[in-house]
Design a protein around this motif. Structure first.
Motif, PDB file in Angstrom:
ATOM      1  N   PRO A  95     -32.898 -14.460   4.815  1.00 36.04           N
ATOM      2  CA  PRO A  95     -31.682 -15.277   4.973  1.00 36.04           C
ATOM      3  C   PRO A  95     -30.936 -15.481   3.663  1.00 36.04           C
ATOM      4  O   PRO A  95     -29.708 -15.672   3.675  1.00 36.04           O
ATOM      5  N   ASP A  96     -31.647 -15.456   2.547  1.00 36.76           N
ATOM      6  CA  ASP A  96     -30.987 -15.645   1.250  1.00 36.76           C
ATOM      7  C   ASP A  96     -30.283 -14.388   0.761  1.00 36.76           C
ATOM      8  O   ASP A  96     -29.448 -14.457  -0.150  1.00 36.76           O
ATOM      9  N   ARG A  97     -30.658 -13.233   1.319  1.00 33.96           N
ATOM     10  CA  ARG A  97     -30.027 -11.956   0.941  1.00 33.96           C
ATOM     11  C   ARG A  97     -29.709 -11.166   2.207  1.00 33.96           C
ATOM     12  O   ARG A  97     -30.357 -10.156   2.498  1.00 33.96           O
ATOM     13  N   PRO A  98     -28.751 -11.602   3.011  1.00 38.44           N
ATOM     14  CA  PRO A  98     -28.497 -10.922   4.289  1.00 38.44           C
ATOM     15  C   PRO A  98     -28.143  -9.448   4.128  1.00 38.44           C
ATOM     16  O   PRO A  98     -28.466  -8.628   4.990  1.00 38.44           O
ATOM     17  N   GLY A  99     -27.504  -9.084   3.012  1.00 33.77           N
ATOM     18  CA  GLY A  99     -27.143  -7.681   2.804  1.00 33.77           C
ATOM     19  C   GLY A  99     -28.327  -6.762   2.618  1.00 33.77           C
ATOM     20  O   GLY A  99     -28.210  -5.542   2.769  1.00 33.77           O
ATOM     21  N   ALA A 100     -29.494  -7.354   2.329  1.00 35.48           N
ATOM     22  CA  ALA A 100     -30.698  -6.533   2.122  1.00 35.48           C
ATOM     23  C   ALA A 100     -31.136  -5.828   3.388  1.00 35.48           C
ATOM     24  O   ALA A 100     -31.928  -4.882   3.325  1.00 35.48           O
TER      25      ALA A 100
END
Length: 351
Positions: free
Chosen positions: A97-102
């Protein structure tokens, strides 16, 4: 057939069936994607590479409910095994959730290696898909991502809505929809290396395992025993509420794309195999005969799939009896094909 470079490459395009005479409607979606991803890199031996030992399994939940039917091309779905140096494994995309682009990191990594990427995202939020707003049911669908640009993904998918305006199974989807669907979803990571074993050993394994899986299966409703039980499975589903969806999604569709394919691909391999022809006229004739039997078995699977689809669309006692008859014909066709495979395995001294 030699493919000239094309922009875009005809991923999942119908013309690719002509390369090795392997019909894509008889392939599971993930195998179809892998086949065409290999073609795009210049690999032209996918029939031998992707051929699987013949199998048939009636898969049920722990409670005994029919889940699906599958054949050789899906026996090792979770841990694929191939020949001719082709390897593949499923990796799970990040869900952070902290890095959705991952969620697209794996896709980007594989694209950077020059590989088109088979992916199995959640499809409920992907407007191009036939499964848009449809709750997940059964096994995941796989399509190819072959290019990513800011805001847009170029994909090839054989299950699309008409409003998506895909042409020959290719089109674009919003990158945000792909990202949302890929969070925590699997990516098929594949490679093509030099073969670690000779074709003689690999072919011997295909023949031996085919016969063993069909004649000495582990599950009770598997192999020839599973085919013998198939009329009873149809009777069982025909008595249930919601039988249309059950028959079409759990029997007709899997028969066409998860059972007929292994017979079809192995038939193509045996029909033109140079190793078997080199073993003399008797083995060459037996290989050709077995290829014909396997193709007849694949055709019988499709005949049954069509009859079951009709049964789901408009139930009648007459159509149910047609399905039972088609199932018995499939058992007879498969039994003859397995005899041919067994004879072929015995016929080569190295097998």
């Amino acid at each position: 057939m030699t493919l000239a470079p094309a922009t875009p490459f005809p991923y999942l395009g119908r013309e690719l069936d002509a390369v090795e005479d392997v019909r894509h409607p008889r392939l599971s979606c993930w195998v179809h994607c892998l086949r065409d991803a290999l073609y795009a890199t210049g690999f032209r031996d996918t029939a031998r590479a992707l051929a699987q030992p013949v199998n048939f399994v009636v898969e049920r939940t722990p409670e005994g409910e029919l889940l699906t039917l599958y054949g050789g091309l899906d026996t090792d779905y979770h841990a694929p095994r191939f020949q001719r140096g082709v390897t593949a494994r499923w990796e799970t995309s990040p869900d952070d959730p902290d890095r959705p682009g991952a969620a697209l990191d794996l896709v980007r990594r594989e694209l950077a290696r020059g590989h088109a990427v088979p992916v199995s995202p959640r499809l409920e939020g992907m407007r191009h898909s036939e499964f848009y707003r449809v709750p997940f049911f059964g096994y995941p669908h796989t399509f190819l991502v072959h290019r990513l640009e800011p805001g847009v993904a170029y994909v090839a998918d054989r299950n699309t809505r008409k409003s998506a305006a895909f042409e020959d199974n290719r089109g674009t989807v919003p990158a945000e929809e792909l990202r949302a669907g890929m969070a925590g979803a699997p990516v098929l990571v594949w490679d093509a290396h030099e073969p670690p074993a000779d074709w003689e050993s690999e072919l011997g394994m295909l023949l031996e395992r085919s016969v063993r899986q069909m004649t000495e299966p582990g599950p009770p409703q598997a192999g020839l025993a599973g085919l013998r039980a198939l009329p009873g499975v149809l009777d069982e589903l025909s008595a249930l509420p919601g039988r249309r969806r059950l028959l079409q999604m759990r029997v007709s569709g899997p028969l066409q794309r998860q059972v007929s394919g292994d017979r079809h691909v192995l038939a193509r391999v045996l029909a033109g195999d140079r190793l078997l022809r080199s073993r003399g006229p008797r083995t060459a004739a037996l290989a050709q005969e077995t290829a014909v039997l396997l193709q007849a078995s694949s055709d019988a699977v499709l005949d049954l799939a069509r009859a079951v689809f009709l049964l789901g669309a408009s139930w009648s006692a007459e159509t149910l009896e047609l399905c039972r008859r088609r199932a018995r014909e499939l058992y007879d066709a498969d039994a003859r094909a397995v005899e041919g495979l067994a004879g072929l395995g015995r016929g080569g001294s190295a097998f």
